[in-house]
Design a protein around this motif. Structure first.
Motif, PDB file in Angstrom:
ATOM      1  N   ALA A  23      51.720  28.198  37.025  1.00 52.07           N
ATOM      2  CA  ALA A  23      52.061  29.608  36.255  1.00 52.07           C
ATOM      3  C   ALA A  23      50.784  30.381  36.444  1.00 52.07           C
ATOM      4  O   ALA A  23      50.816  31.870  36.575  1.00 52.07           O
ATOM      5  CB  ALA A  23      52.178  29.146  34.797  1.00 52.07           C
ATOM      6  N   ALA A  24      49.477  29.758  36.198  1.00 52.72           N
ATOM      7  CA  ALA A  24      48.216  30.593  36.334  1.00 52.72           C
ATOM      8  C   ALA A  24      48.060  31.101  37.916  1.00 52.72           C
ATOM      9  O   ALA A  24      47.728  32.336  37.747  1.00 52.72           O
ATOM     10  CB  ALA A  24      47.137  29.581  35.922  1.00 52.72           C
ATOM     11  N   LEU A  28      47.960  35.178  39.120  1.00 52.29           N
ATOM     12  CA  LEU A  28      47.029  35.595  40.095  1.00 52.29           C
ATOM     13  C   LEU A  28      47.649  36.403  41.137  1.00 52.29           C
ATOM     14  O   LEU A  28      47.334  37.325  41.575  1.00 52.29           O
ATOM     15  CB  LEU A  28      45.916  34.762  40.312  1.00 52.29           C
ATOM     16  N   THR A  29      48.739  35.742  41.522  1.00 48.55           N
ATOM     17  CA  THR A  29      49.439  36.106  42.733  1.00 48.55           C
ATOM     18  C   THR A  29      49.992  37.310  42.572  1.00 48.55           C
ATOM     19  O   THR A  29      50.004  38.582  43.221  1.00 48.55           O
ATOM     20  CB  THR A  29      50.651  35.163  43.256  1.00 48.55           C
ATOM     21  N   LEU A  30      50.601  37.843  41.429  1.00 43.84           N
ATOM     22  CA  LEU A  30      51.093  38.908  40.997  1.00 43.84           C
ATOM     23  C   LEU A  30      50.146  40.071  41.030  1.00 43.84           C
ATOM     24  O   LEU A  30      50.198  41.265  41.471  1.00 43.84           O
ATOM     25  CB  LEU A  30      52.008  38.975  39.578  1.00 43.84           C
ATOM     26  N   TRP A  31      48.805  39.810  40.266  1.00 46.78           N
ATOM     27  CA  TRP A  31      48.070  40.645  40.287  1.00 46.78           C
ATOM     28  C   TRP A  31      47.555  40.945  41.762  1.00 46.78           C
ATOM     29  O   TRP A  31      47.270  42.113  41.896  1.00 46.78           O
ATOM     30  CB  TRP A  31      46.652  39.938  39.535  1.00 46.78           C
ATOM     31  N   VAL A  32      47.287  40.010  42.530  1.00 52.89           N
ATOM     32  CA  VAL A  32      47.036  40.313  43.867  1.00 52.89           C
ATOM     33  C   VAL A  32      47.947  41.190  44.655  1.00 52.89           C
ATOM     34  O   VAL A  32      47.436  42.285  45.505  1.00 52.89           O
ATOM     35  CB  VAL A  32      46.694  39.014  44.900  1.00 52.89           C
ATOM     36  N   GLU A  33      49.270  41.096  44.482  1.00 55.77           N
ATOM     37  CA  GLU A  33      50.213  41.844  45.171  1.00 55.77           C
ATOM     38  C   GLU A  33      50.510  43.248  44.657  1.00 55.77           C
ATOM     39  O   GLU A  33      50.677  44.092  45.305  1.00 55.77           O
ATOM     40  CB  GLU A  33      51.531  41.250  44.976  1.00 55.77           C
ATOM     41  N   GLN A  34      50.073  43.313  43.450  1.00 57.44           N
ATOM     42  CA  GLN A  34      50.088  44.804  42.845  1.00 57.44           C
ATOM     43  C   GLN A  34      48.856  45.495  43.440  1.00 57.44           C
ATOM     44  O   GLN A  34      48.777  46.684  43.390  1.00 57.44           O
ATOM     45  CB  GLN A  34      49.851  44.674  41.453  1.00 57.44           C
ATOM     46  N   ARG A  35      47.803  45.033  43.940  1.00 54.72           N
ATOM     47  CA  ARG A  35      46.894  45.546  44.707  1.00 54.72           C
ATOM     48  C   ARG A  35      46.878  45.768  46.224  1.00 54.72           C
ATOM     49  O   ARG A  35      46.009  45.956  46.985  1.00 54.72           O
ATOM     50  CB  ARG A  35      45.577  44.997  44.255  1.00 54.72           C
ATOM     51  N   GLY A  36      48.169  45.452  46.621  1.00 58.83           N
ATOM     52  CA  GLY A  36      48.283  45.644  48.078  1.00 58.83           C
ATOM     53  C   GLY A  36      48.133  44.572  48.863  1.00 58.83           C
ATOM     54  O   GLY A  36      48.164  44.667  50.300  1.00 58.83           O
ATOM     55  N   ASN A  43      51.983  34.196  50.989  1.00 58.55           N
ATOM     56  CA  ASN A  43      51.006  32.701  51.491  1.00 58.55           C
ATOM     57  C   ASN A  43      51.152  31.891  50.219  1.00 58.55           C
ATOM     58  O   ASN A  43      51.270  30.875  50.302  1.00 58.55           O
ATOM     59  CB  ASN A  43      49.739  33.026  52.102  1.00 58.55           C
ATOM     60  N   VAL A  44      50.597  32.511  49.077  1.00 58.66           N
ATOM     61  CA  VAL A  44      50.446  31.502  47.850  1.00 58.66           C
ATOM     62  C   VAL A  44      52.158  31.342  47.463  1.00 58.66           C
ATOM     63  O   VAL A  44      52.073  30.174  47.017  1.00 58.66           O
ATOM     64  CB  VAL A  44      49.809  32.387  46.664  1.00 58.66           C
ATOM     65  N   ARG A  45      52.949  32.281  47.518  1.00 61.28           N
ATOM     66  CA  ARG A  45      54.094  32.097  47.112  1.00 61.28           C
ATOM     67  C   ARG A  45      54.876  30.718  47.941  1.00 61.28           C
ATOM     68  O   ARG A  45      55.379  29.980  47.353  1.00 61.28           O
ATOM     69  CB  ARG A  45      55.178  33.199  47.114  1.00 61.28           C
TER      70      ARG A  45
END
Length: 69
Positions: A23-24, A28-36, A43-45
């Motif tokens: 979950a954590a 972080l993945t969502l945060w990274v994706e929102q920043r392009g 890769n993380v998914r």
């Protein structure tokens, strides 16, 4: 309590930790994706899919281990 009785509880707690980490990492993945950084997110998914695929087996095995004999 014999050591063999501790194993199912230990595995259950390790599984809880694994799910919390999943979950954590997803946050972080969502945060990274929102920043392009879609490639990094993808890769993380992909790596997190392994946790999801194994979850049913882990739950089933824990249920068997924790069931009274």
């Amino acid at each position: 309590m014999p050591n063999s009785d501790l194993l199912p509880s230990l595995l259950f707690k390790i599984n809880q930790n694994q799910l919390a980490l999943e979950a954590a990492i997803m946050e972080l993945t969502l945060w990274v994706e929102q920043r392009g950084s879609g490639e990094v997110g993808g890769n993380v998914r992909g790596a997190l899919e392994t946790i999801s695929k194994n979850e049913d087996f882990i739950k089933m095995t824990l249920a068997v281990l924790m069931a009274p004999e």
